[in-house]
Design a protein around this motif. Structure first.
Motif, mmCIF file in Angstrom:
data_model
loop_
_atom_site.group_PDB
_atom_site.id
_atom_site.type_symbol
_atom_site.label_atom_id
_atom_site.label_comp_id
_atom_site.label_asym_id
_atom_site.label_seq_id
_atom_site.Cartn_x
_atom_site.Cartn_y
_atom_site.Cartn_z
ATOM 1 N N VAL A 77 0.850 -1.191 0.000
ATOM 2 C CA VAL A 77 0.000 0.000 0.000
ATOM 3 C C VAL A 77 0.887 1.244 0.000
ATOM 4 O O VAL A 77 2.072 1.184 0.319
ATOM 5 C CB VAL A 77 -0.918 0.027 1.244
ATOM 6 C CG1 VAL A 77 -1.848 -1.170 1.253
ATOM 7 C CG2 VAL A 77 -0.106 0.084 2.537
ATOM 8 N N TYR A 79 1.365 4.770 1.820
ATOM 9 C CA TYR A 79 0.933 5.475 3.025
ATOM 10 C C TYR A 79 1.175 6.971 2.935
ATOM 11 O O TYR A 79 0.718 7.740 3.782
ATOM 12 C CB TYR A 79 1.620 4.899 4.267
ATOM 13 C CG TYR A 79 3.106 5.183 4.369
ATOM 14 C CD1 TYR A 79 3.576 6.388 4.883
ATOM 15 C CD2 TYR A 79 4.048 4.250 3.953
ATOM 16 C CE1 TYR A 79 4.943 6.651 4.991
ATOM 17 C CE2 TYR A 79 5.408 4.497 4.054
ATOM 18 C CZ TYR A 79 5.850 5.709 4.572
ATOM 19 O OH TYR A 79 7.201 5.965 4.664
ATOM 20 N N GLU A 156 0.835 6.524 11.508
ATOM 21 C CA GLU A 156 -0.487 7.147 11.476
ATOM 22 C C GLU A 156 -1.394 6.445 10.466
ATOM 23 O O GLU A 156 -2.568 6.172 10.755
ATOM 24 C CB GLU A 156 -0.357 8.627 11.125
ATOM 25 C CG GLU A 156 -1.689 9.349 11.111
ATOM 26 C CD GLU A 156 -1.559 10.854 10.884
ATOM 27 O OE1 GLU A 156 -2.601 11.499 10.619
ATOM 28 O OE2 GLU A 156 -0.429 11.386 10.974
ATOM 29 N N TRP A 157 -0.860 6.126 9.288
ATOM 30 C CA TRP A 157 -1.660 5.430 8.274
ATOM 31 C C TRP A 157 -2.105 4.068 8.799
ATOM 32 O O TRP A 157 -3.264 3.669 8.610
ATOM 33 C CB TRP A 157 -0.843 5.261 6.988
ATOM 34 C CG TRP A 157 -1.664 4.795 5.819
ATOM 35 C CD1 TRP A 157 -2.221 5.573 4.845
ATOM 36 C CD2 TRP A 157 -2.039 3.433 5.522
ATOM 37 N NE1 TRP A 157 -2.923 4.781 3.959
ATOM 38 C CE2 TRP A 157 -2.839 3.471 4.348
ATOM 39 C CE3 TRP A 157 -1.791 2.210 6.127
ATOM 40 C CZ2 TRP A 157 -3.373 2.310 3.772
ATOM 41 C CZ3 TRP A 157 -2.330 1.058 5.567
ATOM 42 C CH2 TRP A 157 -3.110 1.108 4.400
ATOM 43 N N ALA A 158 -1.189 3.355 9.443
ATOM 44 C CA ALA A 158 -1.516 2.030 9.966
ATOM 45 C C ALA A 158 -2.635 2.101 10.997
ATOM 46 O O ALA A 158 -3.546 1.253 11.005
ATOM 47 C CB ALA A 158 -0.275 1.379 10.565
ATOM 48 N N ARG A 160 -4.949 4.545 11.356
ATOM 49 C CA ARG A 160 -6.202 5.000 10.739
ATOM 50 C C ARG A 160 -6.829 3.947 9.822
ATOM 51 O O ARG A 160 -8.050 3.926 9.634
ATOM 52 C CB ARG A 160 -5.963 6.290 9.955
ATOM 53 C CG ARG A 160 -5.583 7.492 10.808
ATOM 54 C CD ARG A 160 -5.588 8.772 10.004
ATOM 55 N NE ARG A 160 -5.130 9.916 10.774
ATOM 56 C CZ ARG A 160 -5.876 10.598 11.651
ATOM 57 N NH1 ARG A 160 -7.139 10.231 11.856
ATOM 58 N NH2 ARG A 160 -5.371 11.632 12.301
ATOM 59 N N ASN A 161 -5.996 3.098 9.242
ATOM 60 C CA ASN A 161 -6.489 2.150 8.241
ATOM 61 C C ASN A 161 -6.410 0.691 8.683
ATOM 62 O O ASN A 161 -6.611 -0.210 7.872
ATOM 63 C CB ASN A 161 -5.697 2.323 6.943
ATOM 64 C CG ASN A 161 -5.928 3.670 6.296
ATOM 65 O OD1 ASN A 161 -6.897 3.869 5.566
ATOM 66 N ND2 ASN A 161 -5.033 4.615 6.574
ATOM 67 N N ALA A 162 -6.144 0.459 9.954
ATOM 68 C CA ALA A 162 -5.928 -0.907 10.439
ATOM 69 C C ALA A 162 -7.083 -1.831 10.081
ATOM 70 O O ALA A 162 -6.881 -2.972 9.647
ATOM 71 C CB ALA A 162 -5.694 -0.902 11.946
ATOM 72 N N ALA A 163 -8.305 -1.363 10.252
ATOM 73 C CA ALA A 163 -9.454 -2.229 10.005
ATOM 74 C C ALA A 163 -9.526 -2.683 8.554
ATOM 75 O O ALA A 163 -10.032 -3.776 8.259
ATOM 76 C CB ALA A 163 -10.745 -1.501 10.388
ATOM 77 N N SER A 164 -8.976 -1.880 7.627
ATOM 78 C CA SER A 164 -9.057 -2.223 6.203
ATOM 79 C C SER A 164 -8.179 -3.410 5.841
ATOM 80 O O SER A 164 -8.373 -4.020 4.788
ATOM 81 C CB SER A 164 -8.665 -1.011 5.348
ATOM 82 O OG SER A 164 -7.270 -0.747 5.433
ATOM 83 N N PHE A 165 -7.201 -3.736 6.687
ATOM 84 C CA PHE A 165 -6.356 -4.901 6.410
ATOM 85 C C PHE A 165 -6.421 -5.938 7.534
ATOM 86 O O PHE A 165 -5.519 -6.747 7.703
ATOM 87 C CB PHE A 165 -4.910 -4.497 6.090
ATOM 88 C CG PHE A 165 -4.218 -3.632 7.122
ATOM 89 C CD1 PHE A 165 -3.607 -4.205 8.237
ATOM 90 C CD2 PHE A 165 -4.133 -2.255 6.965
ATOM 91 C CE1 PHE A 165 -2.948 -3.427 9.171
ATOM 92 C CE2 PHE A 165 -3.469 -1.463 7.891
ATOM 93 C CZ PHE A 165 -2.871 -2.040 8.990
ATOM 94 N N PRO A 169 -7.105 -1.042 15.296
ATOM 95 C CA PRO A 169 -6.458 0.270 15.474
ATOM 96 C C PRO A 169 -6.095 0.566 16.918
ATOM 97 O O PRO A 169 -5.266 1.444 17.181
ATOM 98 C CB PRO A 169 -7.501 1.257 14.949
ATOM 99 C CG PRO A 169 -8.806 0.530 15.034
ATOM 100 C CD PRO A 169 -8.479 -0.927 14.797
#
Length: 313
Positions: A77, A79, A156-158, A160-165, A169
């Motif tokens: 991805v 980030y 920060e990206w991880a 904010r976007n943890a649920a997507s992968f 979070p």
């Protein structure tokens, strides 16, 4: 004493040799930091002095990581906006609400990439967590403050976007080795609330042979390419911002590491213990600086156990 003969002798004596090893430096002179002459300090921050097989060890990281990427291909991805700001995500196909380990690769701020840091993924994923490995610019491409900001952006990206992968979070951790340990420590002193995240956005850190006060680094030959200013040293030295650390920290160093890397870990661990933030302090037995993180490829190693304990997995 020649460098190679010293290292062979140190390996035989294991951990007892390293702190006494200043007598093995090739030349003495006027101290520039503690009791180090300039040449001694330069050698103390030059890992090839202590592990002359460095090229072979780095090649092993690359080949073992390539093998992992072949058997368990990651999702890659972006980030951030720049080309280098990409991250690999290793997760079980059915991952849901899994803890996330953001792993910051080392390389003296000048070598390696995320492609060399895949080797812990089977251990991390096999324990039910997610291995998240970001790239960042090196010292040939950017100054240290930009590298730190990229690492913070990856964390920060991880979050904010943890649920997507498949991640949780609320259970994001960080690990880093050597210069990656330093960069991870800078993430741990970040004002996350100022970036719109929980103050404890990172729930814990594993810092392996990192540098937590850049003053001696700035006095060493490493500053020829880092070009640290006094402001850089102050801002990017976790030892000077202990009040900003909001989570437990596991410290590790290799028993055949250079004396300065061991000293930095020891001093930082003692400071963390004094403020109730030290989760563990591990000396990785019979390992040099580059062999230390390779122990994460083995689930029952002392380093893996320290990580599992930190992440509560």
């Amino acid at each position: 004493m020649k460098r190679r003969s010293f290292v062979v002798g140190a390996a035989a004596c294991a951990s007892s040799a390293a702190l006494a090893s200043r007598t093995a430096f090739t030349q003495s002179g006027k101290p520039v930091f503690l009791d180090y002459s300039q040449e001694q300090l330069d050698q103390a921050y030059d890992q090839s002095v202590w592990a002359p097989q460095v090229n072979e060890l780095l090649a092993y990281d690359a080949s073992s990581s390539a093998a992992v990427r072949k058997t368990m291909p990651p999702r890659t991805v972006r980030y951030g906006k720049s080309e280098i700001e990409q991250a690999d995500i290793f997760a079980a196909p059915n991952a849901r609400g899994a803890p996330v380990l953001v792993y910051i690769h080392g390389g003296a701020w000048i070598l390696n990439s995320r492609l060399d840091a895949s080797f812990p993924a089977p251990t991390v994923v096999g324990r039910g967590a997610i291995h998240f490995v970001p790239d960042y610019a090196n010292a040939k491409q950017a100054r240290l403050p930009e590298m730190i900001e990229q690492v913070r952006g990856a964390v920060e990206w991880a979050v904010r976007n943890a649920a997507s992968f498949g991640g949780d979070p609320g259970r994001v951790y960080i690990a880093g080795h050597s210069s990656g340990g330093h960069l991870a420590s800078c993430a741990l002193i970040t004002d996350w609330a100022g970036r719109g995240l929980p103050a404890d956005a990172i729930k814990g850190g594993l810092l392996m042979s990192g540098m937590f006060d850049l003053h001696p680094v700035a006095l060493s030959s490493r500053n020829d390419y880092l070009k640290l200013t006094p402001e850089d040293v102050q801002a990017a030295s976790a030892m000077r911002h202990l009040d900003r650390i909001a989570c437990p920290i596991a410290i590790a160093s290799a028993d055949l590491d250079s004396p300065e890397f061991k000293r930095q870990s020891k001093v930082f661990a003692e400071a963390l213990a004094g403020m109730g933030r030290l989760a563990s302090h591990t000396s990785v037995f019979a390992a040099n600086h580059f062999q230390e993180p390779q122990r994460l490829a083995t689930p029952d190693s002392e380093l893996s156990r320290a990580l599992f304990s930190l992440m509560k997995i």
